[in-house]
Structure formats: structure tokens, C-alpha cells
Design a protein around this motif. Sequence first.
Motif, short mmCIF file in Angstrom:
data_model
loop_
_atom_site.label_atom_id
_atom_site.label_comp_id
_atom_site.label_asym_id
_atom_site.label_seq_id
_atom_site.Cartn_x
_atom_site.Cartn_y
_atom_site.Cartn_z
N ASP A 117 48.00 -86.15 0.17
CA ASP A 117 49.40 -86.51 -0.01
C ASP A 117 50.35 -85.52 0.67
N ASN A 118 49.82 -84.49 1.31
CA ASN A 118 50.65 -83.45 1.92
C ASN A 118 50.74 -83.62 3.43
N THR A 119 51.87 -83.22 3.97
CA THR A 119 52.02 -83.11 5.41
C THR A 119 51.92 -81.64 5.75
N VAL A 120 51.01 -81.32 6.69
CA VAL A 120 50.84 -79.95 7.11
C VAL A 120 51.18 -79.84 8.60
N GLU A 121 51.55 -78.64 9.00
CA GLU A 121 51.86 -78.38 10.39
C GLU A 121 51.04 -77.18 10.85
N SER A 122 50.71 -77.18 12.13
CA SER A 122 49.97 -76.06 12.69
C SER A 122 50.70 -75.52 13.91
N CYS A 123 50.44 -74.27 14.17
CA CYS A 123 50.95 -73.60 15.36
C CYS A 123 49.78 -72.79 15.90
N THR A 124 49.42 -73.05 17.15
CA THR A 124 48.27 -72.40 17.78
C THR A 124 48.71 -71.74 19.07
N MET A 125 48.19 -70.56 19.31
CA MET A 125 48.41 -69.91 20.60
C MET A 125 47.06 -69.51 21.17
N ALA A 126 46.93 -69.67 22.48
CA ALA A 126 45.73 -69.26 23.22
C ALA A 126 46.15 -68.21 24.23
N PHE A 127 45.35 -67.17 24.33
CA PHE A 127 45.64 -66.05 25.23
C PHE A 127 44.39 -65.72 26.05
N ARG B 183 48.65 -68.18 28.84
CA ARG B 183 49.22 -68.23 27.50
C ARG B 183 49.58 -69.68 27.21
N ALA B 184 49.19 -70.18 26.05
CA ALA B 184 49.53 -71.56 25.68
C ALA B 184 49.98 -71.60 24.23
N LEU B 185 50.80 -72.59 23.93
CA LEU B 185 51.31 -72.81 22.58
C LEU B 185 51.16 -74.29 22.27
N VAL B 186 50.59 -74.60 21.10
CA VAL B 186 50.39 -75.98 20.66
C VAL B 186 50.86 -76.09 19.21
N VAL B 187 51.66 -77.11 18.93
CA VAL B 187 52.06 -77.39 17.55
C VAL B 187 51.61 -78.81 17.21
N ALA B 188 51.31 -79.02 15.93
CA ALA B 188 50.84 -80.34 15.49
C ALA B 188 51.25 -80.58 14.05
N ARG B 189 51.25 -81.84 13.70
CA ARG B 189 51.54 -82.26 12.33
C ARG B 189 50.46 -83.26 11.93
N ALA B 190 49.99 -83.16 10.68
CA ALA B 190 48.95 -84.06 10.19
C ALA B 190 49.14 -84.30 8.70
N SER B 191 48.55 -85.37 8.23
CA SER B 191 48.54 -85.67 6.80
C SER B 191 47.19 -85.25 6.23
N VAL B 192 47.26 -84.49 5.15
CA VAL B 192 46.05 -84.08 4.44
C VAL B 192 46.27 -84.50 3.00
N PRO C 82 45.73 -85.49 14.14
CA PRO C 82 47.16 -85.17 14.03
C PRO C 82 48.01 -86.42 14.28
N VAL C 83 49.12 -86.52 13.58
CA VAL C 83 50.04 -87.64 13.79
C VAL C 83 51.04 -87.32 14.89
N ALA C 84 51.16 -86.04 15.21
CA ALA C 84 52.03 -85.60 16.30
C ALA C 84 51.49 -84.28 16.84
N LEU C 85 51.54 -84.11 18.16
CA LEU C 85 51.16 -82.84 18.75
C LEU C 85 51.83 -82.67 20.10
N GLU C 86 52.15 -81.41 20.40
CA GLU C 86 52.79 -81.03 21.66
C GLU C 86 52.19 -79.70 22.08
N GLY C 87 52.05 -79.50 23.38
CA GLY C 87 51.52 -78.24 23.89
C GLY C 87 52.19 -77.83 25.18
N TRP C 88 52.28 -76.50 25.39
CA TRP C 88 52.96 -75.97 26.57
C TRP C 88 52.17 -74.82 27.17
#
Length: 178
Positions: free
Chosen positions: A97-107, A86-95, A69-75
Motif C-alpha cells: 500500500d506504500n509508494t516508495v522512491e529511490s535515488c541511485t548514483m553510479a561512480f 557519474r550517473a544518477l537514477v531516480v524511480a518510484r514504485a508501489s510496495v 517501477p512506475v516511473a524512472l529517470e536517469g542522467w
Amino acid sequence: MTYGFATTFLLASIADAVAADEPDPFDQFNERCLNRGTDFQRTVAVAKERDWPALAEDMTTSLVPMENPVALEGWNLSAGEDVPFRALVVARASVGDNTVESCTMAFAEIDAAAFERRLVSETHAKASGEGNGQGRARKFFKASSPERREAITLDLPLYPNGSDEVIVSVVSDQQIEN
């Protein structure tokens, strides 16, 4: 004996009240990751506004569903509260030519089977694969709407027992607001 019974009843009532106030895990995931799509910038802004405590870096990295990932944050959304993890993590990556983003939650301590049923029924996600390893099942889904296509990964125990650990991620193309 009466005192013990009364204390037990009171503690059970308090526990039920706390559980009733606790937001539903699927609703949390739906609100934070699915409803408006993955949005790294929006989520980071909300986290700063609400002063969410940062998640440990190694845990944040372990929850990202993408490589490099080129950027990631988690709380840690449960820090300082008397609720299961409970946790939340977001990230951005290049795949490519596209930029994709993810949103992850752990419970922790949720009903994995019920979470999966709601994920499938409410998102109309279609199964696209599955893999098992070390006591965990990883299920892959595809969901789409007129606005975007999403890849959803659900990581849950092989044998859910109603008090399970679940990790769920959605990855989609970066949404660019005009």
C-alpha cells in the motif's frame, strides 16, 4: 629530456587541479539522495533546469534497486566533461500500500573503501545484510532520522583498489510536501 619532464610535470599539475575541482562522490550522493531524502519530482525538476543529458534506457533500468517501477529517470552527469563516469537514477514504485522512491548514483574510478567508510560514519547506517556475486559485494544498511527511514544498498568490488566502480542506492517512503 628536460622538455619531457616539464611536459609530464605540467600534465600532472593539470590532472591534480581537475581532480581537486571534481566534486567528492560521497558529497554528491549525500546532496542528491540523502540530505533531503529521495524526491523523484524535485530531482526531475533539477535535471530539467540544469539540462542534464539522459542516461541510456537500458542502463537506467539496470540501476534501479526496485522491481517494476512506475516511473524512472536517469542522467549521465559526466557527459561532455573530462571526468570519470557519474550517473544518477531516480524511480518510484508501489510496495504493498506504500509508494516508495529511490535515488541511485553510479561512480567510476573512486575509492570504494573510503566511500563505504563515509557512508557508515556520516549517516550512522547500521549493516543489515550482505551478499556477494561475480566479483562484486552488495551491502545493505538501514538509516533513520526523525523524518524518515531509509534502506541503503552499496554495490562495490570484492577487492577494492582505489579506482573502483561503485553503485549506491537509497529507498524510502515517498515524501509528500504540504
